[in-house]
Structures are given as structure tokens and as C-alpha cells.
Design a protein around this motif. Structure first.
Motif: not given
Length: 276
Positions: A214-215, A151-152, A222-225, A207-209
Motif C-alpha cells: 500500500d505504502i 491519518v485515519t 490507502l488513498l481512500d482511507n 501502525r494503522m494497518g
């Protein structure tokens, strides 16, 4: 219910067939980490939780998580009974793994059985793996709080709003102590890529955008976040964002530069940077 008193920085521990993880647990306790957590994929039995508690002195030990599809309520009741008899208050019973049809009903039934046991596994002694809003609400209403992974910090802030002021929030965070972007991302890509195809993680990433691309590709974006990477200061800054957003504890899953290595040196470096 009183909010769990969790220290700020925990760490995940890999179970090793040679028993070396018990020496590692002693080391982590001496370094000052707030808790030791064992991932559910390593809990074919619940013995590792007992063993780590008995190898250490006072540090809390959590399951992240005990998968309900593998271990029934009776196993959890027996575990808590054993641990409370010798080391009261040290086990954090993290529960989850109810993917599929009607997960909320399945978890409610599981918790009903824990409530009715003799002795029970009370709500204030258990936490639930939660990503979606309804499971987050269940974590608030029928447990002492929620455990979130992949999660972010923005998700953490939203989760805190759902949980309110009384429930605890534990955020599991992959960490790569590496400042080179390519090497850091490469170290995290395989474990993150596995999770992006499992259970509720893809849906929550959307849901997180994050995009389907990305997935599917475990993209750099994605990894950076969702990964804390860089030097110790950069990692500390990332963890602070989760804590400032409302996490009670951030649990580090440290990815070694060499596959299958035990990251003793990284644990020491991070302890020096993060633990006062």
C-alpha cells in the motif's frame, strides 16, 4: 493547561511568489474558516507567517510545521515576540521536523530553550507534530496539543485517548472535491506518495494497518482511507468522522483538479457546505 479554543475547520494556504496568497488569506477569513495554516515546506523563512497575520484581521494563523532542523529556537522566539507586539494571540506555533536519532530528546531540548527565552514561547502557545505515541505524549505534556497528518479517523480516536481531555488535536486532511474515483485518487496520489516516503509517515501507516505494498504503490486502498474525496456532502461526512473521534479542528489541504491552480472555487464550495 486550558485546552485551545479552535474552530472546527481550518485550511492550508500555499505561499505564492507573486504575493497572491495574501489576497487568498483575506478571502479565507471572509469565508469563515477557523484558521489558516502554512506548511513547513514553504517556510524557508518565517516571514510568510508574519505576512499572513498582518494581511488579515482576526483569524488565527498556524505553522504546520516550523521544522526544527531549519529554524532554531531563537527564530521562533523572535517570531512570537514580533507577532505578539502587534497581533496578540493569533499565532499558533506548530513545531516538528525532528526526524532521525533521538527525536524526543531533540524536541525536549528545543522546548527547554523556548521555555527559558525572554519572553518565553509558552506551552499553551505551541503545538507539536505527532504521530507516534511517545511524541503524542510529549505534545500533551509540553505543548497545548498535537498536529497529525496522513491519518485515519480511527487514529484520531486513539490520539484523543492519549492526549486526554485538556490537550488540543488538529488533523490535517487532504481533500479532493471530485466524485469520480479515478480522477480523485489521481489528484491526491502524488502529494500522498511523496509523504509516504518521508520521516515517520511510513511507520505510522504500518501502525494503522497499511501494508508495505500500500505504502510503496500509494494504493487506492490507502488513498481512500486517508483522503477526503467526493462531493461536498461526502467530504463533510469524512471530516465529521474526525471531529466525532476527538479532533478539535480538521485542516483542509484542497487539491485542485488542475496542477498548480489555486482552488478558489473549491474553497468557496466547501465553506458553503461546512461552515454554518
Amino acid at each position: 493547561m486550558t485546552r485551545l479554543n479552535l474552530g472546527p475547520i481550518g485550511l492550508t494556504l500555499d505561499v505564492r511568489a507573486d504575493g497572491g496568497h495574501l489576497d487568498d488569506a483575506v478571502m479565507l477569513e471572509k469565508l469563515g474558516y477557523s484558521a489558516i495554516w502554512i506548511a513547513g515546506g514553504q517556510l524557508k523563512t518565517l516571514d510568510p507567517l508574519r505576512d499572513v497575520i498582518r494581511a488579515t484581521e482576526t483569524i488565527p494563523v498556524g505553522s504546520a510545521i516550523i521544522p526544527a532542523r531549519v529554524h532554531g529556537p531563537g527564530d521562533v522566539v523572535e517570531l512570537r515576540r514580533d507577532v505578539e507586539a502587534t497581533d496578540p494571540g493569533r499565532l499558533i506555533t506548530g513545531l516538528g521536523g525532528v526526524h532521525g536519532e533521538r527525536p524526543l530528546r531533540t524536541m525536549n531540548d528545543y522546548l527547554d530553550t523556548l521555555d527559558a527565552a525572554d519572553p518565553p514561547v509558552p506551552a499553551d502557545a505551541r503545538m507539536l507534530s505527532a504521530l507516534g505515541p511517545r511524541m503524542m505524549e510529549l505534545s500533551r505534556d509540553r505543548a497545548s496539543g498535537a498536529i497529525a497528518l496522513l491519518v485515519t479517523p480511527e487514529f484520531t480516536a486513539q490520539a484523543r485517548q492519549t492526549l486526554g481531555d485538556e490537550a488540543a488535536l488538529v488533523v490535517m486532511e487532504y481533500v479532493v472535491l471530485e466524485s469520480d474515483p479515478a480522477r480523485a485518487r489521481d489528484a491526491a496520489r502524488e502529494p500522498i506518495g511523496f509523504l509516504t516516503q518521508v520521516g515517520g509517515y511510513p511507520q505510522n501507516l504500518r501502525r494503522m494497518g497499511f501494508s508495505d505494498e500500500d505504502i510503496a504503490e500509494t494504493s487506492d486502498h490507502l488513498l481512500d482511507n486517508v483522503v477526503a474525496w467526493g462531493d461536498a456532502d461526502a467530504v463533510a461526512a469524512r471530516l465529521k468522522r474526525h471531529l466525532d473521534a476527538g479532533a478539535d479542528q480538521v485542516v483542509l489541504s484542497v487539491q485542485p483538479a488542475t496542477p498548480d491552480a489555486v482552488p478558489h472555487e473549491q474553497w468557496r464550495t466547501l465553506a458553503g457546505a461546512l461552515i454554518g
